[in-house]
Scaffold this motif. Structure first.
Motif, PDB file in Angstrom:
ATOM      1  N   ASP A  93       0.827  -1.212   0.000  1.00  0.00           N
ATOM      2  CA  ASP A  93       0.000   0.000   0.000  1.00  0.00           C
ATOM      3  C   ASP A  93       0.856   1.256   0.000  1.00  0.00           C
ATOM      4  N   ILE A  94       1.922   1.263   0.785  1.00  0.00           N
ATOM      5  CA  ILE A  94       2.797   2.438   0.819  1.00  0.00           C
ATOM      6  C   ILE A  94       3.501   2.625  -0.523  1.00  0.00           C
ATOM      7  N   PHE A 149      -2.761   4.847   4.223  1.00  0.00           N
ATOM      8  CA  PHE A 149      -2.472   4.316   2.894  1.00  0.00           C
ATOM      9  C   PHE A 149      -3.482   3.271   2.442  1.00  0.00           C
ATOM     10  N   THR A 207       4.863  10.426   6.740  1.00  0.00           N
ATOM     11  CA  THR A 207       5.396   9.059   6.720  1.00  0.00           C
ATOM     12  C   THR A 207       6.232   8.814   5.478  1.00  0.00           C
ATOM     13  N   LEU A 208       5.750   9.263   4.316  1.00  0.00           N
ATOM     14  CA  LEU A 208       6.498   9.080   3.076  1.00  0.00           C
ATOM     15  C   LEU A 208       7.836   9.808   3.116  1.00  0.00           C
ATOM     16  N   GLN A 227      -0.501  11.186   4.345  1.00  0.00           N
ATOM     17  CA  GLN A 227       0.625  10.301   4.065  1.00  0.00           C
ATOM     18  C   GLN A 227       1.964  11.024   4.026  1.00  0.00           C
ATOM     19  N   LEU A 285       0.277   2.474  10.929  1.00  0.00           N
ATOM     20  CA  LEU A 285       1.034   2.911   9.765  1.00  0.00           C
ATOM     21  C   LEU A 285       0.220   2.784   8.479  1.00  0.00           C
ATOM     22  N   ARG A 286      -0.556   1.710   8.387  1.00  0.00           N
ATOM     23  CA  ARG A 286      -1.271   1.422   7.147  1.00  0.00           C
ATOM     24  C   ARG A 286      -2.511   2.290   6.962  1.00  0.00           C
ATOM     25  N   LEU A 344      10.513  -2.062   1.274  1.00  0.00           N
ATOM     26  CA  LEU A 344       9.744  -1.688   2.466  1.00  0.00           C
ATOM     27  C   LEU A 344       9.434  -2.907   3.320  1.00  0.00           C
ATOM     28  N   GLU A 375       0.992   4.077  -3.119  1.00  0.00           N
ATOM     29  CA  GLU A 375       0.619   5.455  -2.784  1.00  0.00           C
ATOM     30  C   GLU A 375       1.783   6.406  -3.028  1.00  0.00           C
ATOM     31  N   SER A 376       3.006   5.927  -2.781  1.00  0.00           N
ATOM     32  CA  SER A 376       4.180   6.745  -3.084  1.00  0.00           C
ATOM     33  C   SER A 376       4.298   6.998  -4.586  1.00  0.00           C
TER      34      SER A 376
END
Length: 471
Positions: free
Chosen positions: A106-107, A169, A132-133, A129, A165-166, A148, A110-111
């Protein structure tokens, strides 16, 4: 009852129109994703948003609600799901840690969406986000799901930490990734499909899947082939997308460049280091019963004719290919991590010490070098290798020059130290001076994937790039 069904049909028709509009919005802005965007069959299923690589499962009223509240959310969710498939997050190993893998995937997508700076995909989730990103990009390069995943595993996150964390995202349900694909389903078309049930692959019912949360039922051969075909379809889409982006990256600027880097990491060729080492094996004889050349006909005929006296006995020696003479060169310059060097030597030893890889008597040289030769340790047996690992110390930490090792090995050959040297493996970060001429033996440079492109090597050299988790 009939009124309720009719109202749902009307609502679902509207939801499908919204999803098609969403897809068309992405097509207008991201033409290079045309093939990927057209792969899904739209399938209404209550309480979920997910994909199995063939279908896009959606909750009718969720789609309508998001379109009314925040139109960019539908666009971002659709692109989120497409990129999961493009990066082939659905196709992973059976022993994956599902919680960490879901978070990492997911990260990663999204990144990638954030790097595209797509106005039509802007929504409140994107703003949550950013912090965190920013932190992850300073520690993980490139920001792929695989990198990751290793990063999160090394930090031994609790389930609560992973959930927190999730949350910013989270867009889709990943449970469909871990269920078998129903044989006979096709991809593409963008039409509606309603014959799918939780038992045949929708995310509507929790099942034990990959990564230590139960084992999947072994799929039937047809189902397994269907899944392999599906993975191959998305592999081809991903590779084509990479080529398209590389050819139009100037027009799209750094946005496409970032996505290309992620696709390169996903599409990179993987290597089996053990198989790679075996290419340096030599042909020789070992004391071993050779069953391959043993003729049972004459053996049993002799037993039947003379009682306990066979006419032939099996050969007591066998010709095999094993490593006999070899050089391991280690870059001990200041830019190379000592921990990684020790892990690399240990991994090489664990492969070589297997009986089928090593002759009883060997001639292995482990050479440490930065800008000059720092140490040469000769290994003649497994016991010598064990002793070396127990007492191994690194020397040097200066500049990097590959030429002294090749000159030194040439001198050893001239002095008769090697009689049939098959090759050398040089473990390095690649930032050094290469020899101009090809040696009389094969030479391979092993690089660690540090998030940047590995340096080019001379045309005569073999280039091997390993992930840190492969060492």
């Amino acid at each position: 009852m009939e009124d309720h069904v009719e109202k749902f049909r009307q609502a679902d028709a509207l939801a499908q129109n919204i999803l098609r509009l969403t897809r068309n919005t992405l097509l207008v802005n991201l033409r290079f994703l045309d093939l990927a965007l057209s792969q899904f069959q739209l399938t209404s299923y209550p309480g979920t948003l997910a994909t199995d690589g063939q279908h896009l499962f959606y909750d009718t009223y969720y789609v309508l609600s998001m379109y009314k509240q925040e139109r960019g959310r539908n666009v971002r969710d659709y692109l989120h799901i497409v990129l999961h498939c493009v990066f082939r997050h659905l196709f992973t190993s059976a022993n994956i840690n599902r919680r960490c893998w879901d978070l990492a995937c997911d990260i990663a997508v999204e990144s990638a969406i954030a790097d595209l700076h797509l106005d039509s995909a802007a929504c409140n989730r994107a703003y949550a986000q950013e912090e965190t990103l920013k932190e992850l990009r300073s520690q993980v390069r490139p920001l792929t799901a695989e990198k990751l995943y290793r990063y999160f595993l090394d930090r031994h996150l609790s389930d609560d930490q992973i959930a927190r964390l999730r949350e910013p995202f989270l867009a889709d349900d990943h449970r469909a990734w871990y269920l078998p694909v129903k044989s006979g389903q096709g991809t593409g078309g963008g039409g509606q499909s309603t014959g799918r049930t939780p038992e045949t692959g929708t995310p509507g019912k929790q099942k034990s899947g990959r990564g230590g949360q139960g084992s999947r039922t072994t799929p039937k051969s047809g189902t397994e082939r269907q899944r392999q075909d599906l993975e191959q379809t998305w592999r081809e889409i991903s590779e084509r997308l990479q080529v398209d982006l590389e050819t139009i990256s100037r027009r799209h600027g750094t946005d496409a460049g970032n996505l290309v880097q992620e696709l390169k990491a996903v599409n990179r060729e993987t290597y089996d280091y053990a198989d790679f080492l075996r290419r340096y094996a030599s042909l020789g004889e070992v004391t071993q019963v050779n069953q391959d050349e043993f003729d049972y006909i004459y053996y049993t005929y002799g037993l039947s004719l003379y009682g306990n006296m066979p006419l032939v006995e099996p050969l007591e020696y066998k010709e095999v290919r094993r490593i006999k003479e070899f050089v391991i060169a280690i870059d001990t310059s200041g830019s190379v991590s000592g921990d990684l060097v020790q892990r690399f030597v240990t991994k090489t030893y664990n492969i070589l010490r297997q009986q089928e890889n090593f002759f009883t008597k060997i001639n292995l040289h482990i050479i440490q070098c930065d800008a000059e030769i720092q140490e040469d340790r000769k290994i003649t047996s497994q016991k010598d290798f064990d002793t070396y690992l127990d007492t191994m110390q690194l020397h040097g930490f200066g500049g990097t020059d590959f030429r002294p090792v090749f000159q030194y090995v040439d001198e050893l050959i001239q002095a008769g130290e090697f009689t049939n040297l098959k090759g050398m493996i040089y473990f390095t970060d690649g930032r050094g001076i290469f020899p101009e001429k090809k040696p009389d033996y094969d030479a391979a440079f092993v690089f660690l994937d540090d998030g940047y492109d590995a340096p080019d090597v001379p045309v005569w050299a073999i280039k091997l790039v390993l992930q840190s988790e492969e060492i």
